[in-house]
Design a protein around this motif. Structure first.
Motif, mmCIF file in Angstrom:
data_model
loop_
_atom_site.group_PDB
_atom_site.id
_atom_site.type_symbol
_atom_site.label_atom_id
_atom_site.label_comp_id
_atom_site.label_asym_id
_atom_site.label_seq_id
_atom_site.Cartn_x
_atom_site.Cartn_y
_atom_site.Cartn_z
ATOM 1 N N ASN A 186 33.259 33.619 41.746
ATOM 2 C CA ASN A 186 33.176 34.806 40.888
ATOM 3 C C ASN A 186 33.619 36.059 41.636
ATOM 4 O OD1 ASN A 186 32.311 33.423 38.615
ATOM 5 N ND2 ASN A 186 30.166 33.636 39.153
ATOM 6 N N LEU A 187 33.192 36.192 42.886
ATOM 7 C CA LEU A 187 33.607 37.351 43.682
ATOM 8 C C LEU A 187 35.093 37.314 43.993
ATOM 9 C CD1 LEU A 187 30.544 37.692 46.070
ATOM 10 C CD2 LEU A 187 31.336 39.383 44.385
ATOM 11 N N LEU A 188 35.626 36.114 44.220
ATOM 12 C CA LEU A 188 37.058 35.993 44.463
ATOM 13 C C LEU A 188 37.841 36.507 43.252
ATOM 14 C CD1 LEU A 188 39.019 33.255 46.174
ATOM 15 C CD2 LEU A 188 39.651 33.860 43.846
ATOM 16 N N HIS A 189 37.435 36.110 42.064
ATOM 17 C CA HIS A 189 38.130 36.579 40.856
ATOM 18 C C HIS A 189 38.014 38.101 40.704
ATOM 19 C CE1 HIS A 189 39.375 32.713 39.454
ATOM 20 N NE2 HIS A 189 38.145 32.257 39.487
ATOM 21 N N LYS A 190 36.818 38.614 40.929
ATOM 22 C CA LYS A 190 36.597 40.052 40.769
ATOM 23 C C LYS A 190 37.381 40.862 41.809
ATOM 24 C CE LYS A 190 32.840 43.446 40.669
ATOM 25 N NZ LYS A 190 31.383 43.605 40.738
ATOM 26 N N THR A 191 37.206 40.529 43.077
ATOM 27 C CA THR A 191 37.861 41.303 44.136
ATOM 28 C C THR A 191 39.349 40.985 44.228
ATOM 29 O OG1 THR A 191 37.256 39.669 45.820
ATOM 30 C CG2 THR A 191 35.726 41.504 45.468
ATOM 31 N N THR A 198 41.339 40.137 41.694
ATOM 32 C CA THR A 198 42.018 40.849 40.607
ATOM 33 C C THR A 198 42.174 42.325 40.962
ATOM 34 O OG1 THR A 198 41.335 39.276 38.916
ATOM 35 C CG2 THR A 198 41.855 41.503 38.169
ATOM 36 N N ARG A 199 41.153 42.892 41.594
ATOM 37 C CA ARG A 199 41.249 44.283 42.030
ATOM 38 C C ARG A 199 42.393 44.456 43.037
ATOM 39 N NH1 ARG A 199 36.050 45.740 44.550
ATOM 40 N NH2 ARG A 199 35.252 45.237 42.505
ATOM 41 N N ALA A 200 42.573 43.463 43.915
ATOM 42 C CA ALA A 200 43.608 43.545 44.950
ATOM 43 C C ALA A 200 45.017 43.560 44.366
ATOM 44 C CB ALA A 200 43.467 42.386 45.933
ATOM 45 N N ALA A 246 48.220 42.252 37.424
ATOM 46 C CA ALA A 246 47.982 40.816 37.556
ATOM 47 C C ALA A 246 46.493 40.501 37.694
ATOM 48 C CB ALA A 246 48.732 40.281 38.769
ATOM 49 N N THR A 247 46.162 39.269 37.372
ATOM 50 C CA THR A 247 44.830 38.709 37.583
ATOM 51 C C THR A 247 44.943 37.646 38.666
ATOM 52 O OG1 THR A 247 45.142 36.925 35.994
ATOM 53 C CG2 THR A 247 44.284 39.028 35.124
ATOM 54 N N THR A 248 43.802 37.129 39.121
ATOM 55 C CA THR A 248 43.861 36.069 40.125
ATOM 56 C C THR A 248 44.544 34.817 39.570
ATOM 57 O OG1 THR A 248 41.611 35.387 39.547
ATOM 58 C CG2 THR A 248 41.861 36.822 41.470
ATOM 59 N N GLN A 249 44.392 34.551 38.288
ATOM 60 C CA GLN A 249 45.047 33.390 37.694
ATOM 61 C C GLN A 249 46.568 33.575 37.714
ATOM 62 O OE1 GLN A 249 42.542 35.114 36.209
ATOM 63 N NE2 GLN A 249 40.873 33.652 35.986
ATOM 64 N N GLN A 250 47.014 34.780 37.385
ATOM 65 C CA GLN A 250 48.454 35.053 37.425
ATOM 66 C C GLN A 250 48.970 35.024 38.855
ATOM 67 O OE1 GLN A 250 48.204 38.751 35.316
ATOM 68 N NE2 GLN A 250 48.624 37.804 33.340
ATOM 69 N N TRP A 251 48.177 35.550 39.783
ATOM 70 C CA TRP A 251 48.517 35.521 41.194
ATOM 71 C C TRP A 251 48.722 34.069 41.646
ATOM 72 C CZ3 TRP A 251 44.369 37.799 45.055
ATOM 73 C CH2 TRP A 251 44.637 37.388 46.371
ATOM 74 N N ALA A 252 47.824 33.180 41.243
ATOM 75 C CA ALA A 252 47.928 31.771 41.638
ATOM 76 C C ALA A 252 49.202 31.135 41.090
ATOM 77 C CB ALA A 252 46.696 30.999 41.170
ATOM 78 N N VAL A 253 49.535 31.408 39.839
ATOM 79 C CA VAL A 253 50.746 30.840 39.235
ATOM 80 C C VAL A 253 51.984 31.391 39.924
ATOM 81 C CG1 VAL A 253 52.140 30.721 37.133
ATOM 82 C CG2 VAL A 253 49.666 30.339 37.010
ATOM 83 N N LEU A 254 52.041 32.698 40.118
ATOM 84 C CA LEU A 254 53.193 33.293 40.794
ATOM 85 C C LEU A 254 53.344 32.727 42.205
ATOM 86 C CD1 LEU A 254 52.832 37.031 39.669
ATOM 87 C CD2 LEU A 254 54.483 35.340 38.816
ATOM 88 N N TYR A 285 44.170 41.766 51.486
ATOM 89 C CA TYR A 285 42.995 41.127 50.879
ATOM 90 C C TYR A 285 42.508 39.975 51.750
ATOM 91 C CZ TYR A 285 40.125 38.553 47.551
ATOM 92 O OH TYR A 285 39.095 37.896 46.943
ATOM 93 N N TYR A 286 43.410 39.110 52.155
ATOM 94 C CA TYR A 286 43.035 37.979 53.011
ATOM 95 C C TYR A 286 42.421 38.482 54.314
ATOM 96 C CZ TYR A 286 45.859 34.727 50.142
ATOM 97 O OH TYR A 286 46.371 33.964 49.129
#
Length: 159
Positions: free
Chosen positions: A23-28, A30-32, A38-46, A123-124
């Protein structure tokens, strides 16, 4: 001595921590990448499509589902948004009967991904601050083993 209650308690705490971390990964996360819409889901696909093995030819939806371990329904919604934004395209696979399509980054998608990399690196670095490289490798290996166990438990999803 019966270790079952202690094992259950440890497992319960572990899975709760994984849930919280997710949950924190998705929240933070997406903020990044929010500056890029983009969202984390879009980030993963890209990210999956930006890998050298996928960049030119792209990946089929089935390959993306397997790589990202997501449902077709969830992936389709993300792909629709990315396609509307002009970041990915669905192209007919060479030699296919017209139904098989590959998804690949557009030139704009490649450009945006390149811009996102700076934010992703920061972020990493922030998320893994205080972890040695060896600890990161160990965590990766342990999570990979857990993913394998969970994958064996999963029922194949219908296509």
């Amino acid at each position: 001595m019966d270790e079952a209650p202690a094992r259950f308690d440890t497992a319960n705490r572990l899975f709760l921590r994984l849930y919280q971390a997710s949950n924190l990964l998705h929240k933070t996360g997406t903020r990044a990448v929010s500056a890029y819409g983009a969202t984390t889901q879009q980030w993963a696909v890209l990210g999956a499509l930006a890998r050298p093995v996928a960049h030119d030819r792209g990946l089929t939806v089935k390959e993306l589902i397997a790589f990202l371990m997501v449902s077709r329904q969830n992936l389709t919604a993300v792909l629709d948004r990315l396609e509307t934004a002009g970041l990915v395209e669905r192209i007919r696979a060479p030699g296919a009967d017209g139904r098989l399509r590959h998804v690949r980054l557009t030139a704009e998608g490649t450009r945006v991904w390149g811009e996102m990399l700076g934010s992703i690196r920061r972020y990493y670095a922030s998320a893994l601050e205080g972890f040695s490289t060896e600890e990161c490798v160990q965590l990766f290996q342990l999570l990979d083993r857990l993913r394998g166990s969970l994958a064996r438990m999963a029922e194949p999803e219908g296509e």
